[in-house]
Each structure stands twice: as C-alpha cells, then as structure tokens.
Design an enzyme around this catalytic site. Structure first.
Site, PDB file in Angstrom:
ATOM      1  N   TRP A 186       0.868  -1.185   0.000  1.00  0.00           N
ATOM      2  CA  TRP A 186       0.000   0.000   0.000  1.00  0.00           C
ATOM      3  C   TRP A 186       0.904   1.236   0.000  1.00  0.00           C
ATOM      4  O   TRP A 186       1.827   1.335   0.818  1.00  0.00           O
ATOM      5  CB  TRP A 186      -0.891  -0.040   1.240  1.00  0.00           C
ATOM      6  N   ASP A 267      -1.048  -5.698   9.258  1.00  0.00           N
ATOM      7  CA  ASP A 267      -1.996  -4.669   8.850  1.00  0.00           C
ATOM      8  C   ASP A 267      -3.260  -5.404   8.413  1.00  0.00           C
ATOM      9  O   ASP A 267      -3.268  -6.091   7.395  1.00  0.00           O
ATOM     10  CB  ASP A 267      -1.407  -3.848   7.693  1.00  0.00           C
ATOM     11  N   LYS A 303     -13.495  -0.760   5.675  1.00  0.00           N
ATOM     12  CA  LYS A 303     -14.063  -1.593   4.624  1.00  0.00           C
ATOM     13  C   LYS A 303     -15.102  -2.569   5.161  1.00  0.00           C
ATOM     14  O   LYS A 303     -16.214  -2.636   4.642  1.00  0.00           O
ATOM     15  CB  LYS A 303     -12.947  -2.365   3.909  1.00  0.00           C
TER      16      LYS A 303
END
Ligand code: PLA
Length: 457
Positions: A186, A267, A303
C-alpha cells in the site's frame, strides 16, 4: 479599505523547500514591493494581501496529488457520463452508489435516540468495550492471549492512525528501528512508517512473471533481515496485488519469523472482505498468536463495516505477560496524547454496539458476506468478458487474486490510455478496485482493457 498586512519577504520556507529560481523570484518580488512602497523596508513591509508573492508561503512548491486519493480528485473533475472510478478501494453497490450497511444505520438511530448518551471526551486509549471486542474479533473469542490479559488494545484513527501509533511506539521503545515492507505494498505504508521514525526496507513479495507470490524471494529476504527487525505483513487481501500466501506458506513464514526473532506487525484492513468470513481471514494472525510470541496488529473498520469516513480502527500489541502489556499501554498513551489527545466517540460506539449483540453481529456478517460475494462475482464477470472478447493474454489472475483489488498487469501507458479514451480511473500501477465495478460497467471496462492491450504496447 482593507488594512495593510505586515509581512517578511524572506520566508523560512526559502531554504528548505524552494529551488534557486524560486528564490530569485522572491528577491525580485521584494524589490518590486519595496520600489512601489516608500514605507517598506527589505525586512518588514506593508502591502496588499492580494498579490500572490506577498505571502510568507509564496515559496511553497505545489505537492503532487496522492497516488490513490488523487485519482478520485481527477475523476471528480471529469464531466463524462460514462466515467468510472476504480481507484480508491471503496465499496459500491450494483447501482454504483456508496453503501451504508443496514445494521450500521439501525445502530446509529438507536445511538441518536438514546438521550442518556453524551459527547464527553473518551479515554486516551478509546472506548474500553470497543477495544476488548476488537481484540476478540481479530484474535478469536477464545484467544488465550486475550483471556490472559496479555494484549493491550487502543482505539485508533482507522487503519492508518493505528499503524502510525504502532510505528511511533516502536521507534521510541523497540530496540530495532527497521521495518521490512513487501514489494509492492500500500503506497502509504512507507510514508507512515518513515514519519513515525522507522527506517523502511523492502522484502520481495510479488512475482510479475506469474502474477503470484514470490515465495522463495520472500523467504530469502526475511532470512537475511537482521535479527529483531520488524516485518509488515498484510493479514489478508494483500493491497495492491490481491495475492495472499496459502495457510501452509503462512506457517513457513511464521517459523522463519520466530526463528530469527523478527517482530511481526500485521496490517488488517480487510478482515472479512477476502473470503467473506471474519474467522477465515484472521487465520494468519491467529497462527502467530497461537505460538505465544509477540506481535502488533492494526485493524480497520473502514471496509468491513463501511465506516470509511468515521475513522474507526484499533491497534493491539500482544505481549508475553499482562504486566508487560499494561506497561506498553501506559507508553501508548504517551504517543497518542500529544498526537490527537483522544479518539472520536461516534464510530467506535457503532462498532461496539454491533460486536456486543449477537443478533446485530449476525446481521453484520450477512451484509459483509454479501459485499465479499459481489466482489468475487465481479472477478468472474470481468474474466468472462475478456475471454469473450478474445483479449490477448492470460487473465486467470483476475479470478485467482483475492480481496478488493485486481493487480491487472496493465502498465502506466495503458492506464493513461484507458483514462483518456474510456474515462476509467485507476492507480497508475494497474490496480483496479473490483468493489467499484458493477455488472453494468463490466463491459465498458473489458472494452477498455481490450483496446489498451491491443493498441498500447
Ligand atoms: N492498510 C491497507 C493495506 C490499506 O489498503 C488501507 C486503505 C489502509 C491500511 C488504511 O485504511 P483506513 O485508514 O481508511 O482504515 N487503502 C485504500 C484507501 C482503501 C487509501 O489509500 O487510503 C486504498 O485504496 O488503497
């Protein structure tokens, strides 16, 4: 008439940010202002606030847009009725609209109607209920580490804020300041950890030739990392590649990490989004907790609960004993307090209400699975559409990859072509957010990909 402003034309931004030509411009501006204002000296002058180079910030260089969020900025400016934003990973319905989960709407209503609730500051570490329930969500409701109070969990500003707090805590208190990130990862990871005070290195992760995992490269790079180094691992649904290790590979990674005393930092931004099951997506993390070793996890509810803008997340640190965990927590407070003092109350209250009530929790898992299933069906539809068009190349990675994104393998020229000719917006590395796609827009995307690979080499 507006009062004159007093300004200093030699800005302290000069030396650090401006180019020599910018500085020449500044000197010229100074002469210009002084020549037209008999009251002005070279150090302190009065002038109209309207002239651009009168500003003490006049030397500031325009920064580029963020590589991910900047895609949305460009998309918003495009007047085309067929435009499609597949840049940022944000879930859309079949109608292309953002989704607020029904369970979230209902809980929010209850919270608003409850007049006993107030808006007092919450503790530096966040809502206690939220923290406990978040730990159970990622580690499992029967996790011995949680039961033995060896885990400290603090509420964070979504995934990003939790990573940042974890990074700063490590930079201050951990003996090794190097964090290894997968290549690619990311785009915000290197910035978050560098600014937290860690030094960032890379380990191999993705093999462009197979569009799969470079498992040998990963093991080799982690084997040669200095003992104690921190290793960032995507818990599931790796961003941007959509390539995750198998559970057997995770087990090998675990053995290597533990044998070299590396420190895992997970993560977890997509729990439930990869497979549709919260427990299955947490397996890699639970594998590491089960061996009794220490680790960090940053969780995001952006999300999986659709709480993007509410900024709800958590940082957990699993320690060897409850005594260490409580001392770690006391230091986390010292990281958080000067950064943002204490976290916001609203989003965490929604999450806590859903996680603590069996019915609401079940309702959430059903809605979550529906989102994950829709993404999986978009993969199949896009793959079928490319096969139907006879688009050159092997596109099976679209259905092999997992989670929110497909790492298409399209190059930056092909991406620009698709944006210019088809108004399709995506990140320049060829990543597309499958969650932004719908049955209606699949043909348009397939046409664009077909044209890009046949016309732009
Ligand atoms: N970690 C990973 C791996 C992510 O992909 C993202 C979000 C985050 C953390 C942070 O999310 P949060 O702070 O909102 O909880 N990545 C997005 C959005 C979805 C972004 O770039 O901010 C993306 O499009 O990659």
């Amino acid at each position: 008439m507006r009062p004159p402003v007093i300004l200093k034309t030699t800005s302290f931004f000069d030396s650090s940010y401006s180019s020599p030509s910018d500085r020449r411009l500044s000197t010229l501006a100074n002469h210009f202002v002084c020549a037209h204002n008999p009251m002005a000296s070279h150090d302190s002058i009065s002038a109209s606030p309207t002239a651009a180079f009168d500003s003490v910030f006049a030397q500031i260089v325009r920064a580029p847009e963020d590589p991910i969020l900047g895609v949305t900025v460009a998309y918003n400016k495009d007047p085309s009725p067929v435009k499609l934003n597949l840049g940022v990973g944000a879930y859309r319905t079949e109608e292309g609209k953002p989704l607020v989960l029904n369970v979230v709407r209902r809980v929010e209503q209850q919270l608003v109607n409850d007049v006993s609730r107030n808006k007092e500051y919450i503790p530096i570490t966040g809502l206690a209920d939220f923290n406990k329930l978040s730990a159970k969500l990622i580690f499992g409701s029967d996790s011995p580490a949680v039961q033995e109070n060896r885990v400290t969990t603090v509420q964070g500003l979504s995934g990003t804020g939790s990573l940042r707090v974890g990074g700063e805590f490590l930079a201050k208190h951990y003996h090794q300041r190097t964090i290894y990130l997968p290549t690619p990862t990311w785009g915000n990871h290197p910035k978050v950890f560098t600014l937290a005070g860690l030094s960032v290195k890379a380990y191999r992760y993705y093999a462009p030739s197979t569009r799969g995992l470079d498992f040998e490269g990963l093991l080799e790079d982690l084997s040669s990392a200095p003992s104690g180094s921190i290793v960032l691992l995507h818990a599931c649904a790796h961003n941007p590649t959509g390539v995750d290790p198998t559970l057997e590979q995770w087990e090998q990674i675990r053995q290597l990490i533990r044998s070299k005393a590396l420190l895992p930092f997970f993560d977890s931004a997509y729990q439930g989004f990869a497979s549709g099951s919260l427990d299955a997506d947490a397996q890699p993390v639970r594998l590491f907790v089960a061996d009794g070793g220490e680790l960090l996890v940053a969780q995001s509810y952006a999300k999986n609960m659709g709480l993007y803008g509410e900024r709800v997340g958590a940082l957990s640190i699993v320690c060897k004993s409850s005594d260490v965990a409580s001392r770690v927590e006391s230091q986390l407070k010292l990281v958080i307090r000067p950064m943002y003092s204490s976290p916001p109350i609203h989003g965490a209250s929604i999450v806590a209400a859903i996680l603590k009530d069996g019915n609401l929790y079940n309702e959430w898992t059903i809605e979550l699975k529906a989102m994950a299933d829709r993404i999986i069906s978009m993969r199949q539809q896009l793959f079928d559409a490319l096969v139907a068009r006879g688009t050159p190349g092997d596109w099976s990675h679209i259905i092999r990859q997992i989670g929110m994104f497909t790492f298409t393998g399209l190059n930056s020229e092909q991406v620009s072509f698709m944006t210019n000719e088809y108004h399709i917006y995506m990140t320049s590395d060829g990543r597309i957010s499958m969650a932004g796609l719908s049955s209606k827009t699949v043909p348009h995307l397939a046409d664009a990909i077909h044209a890009a690979v046949t016309r732009v080499v």
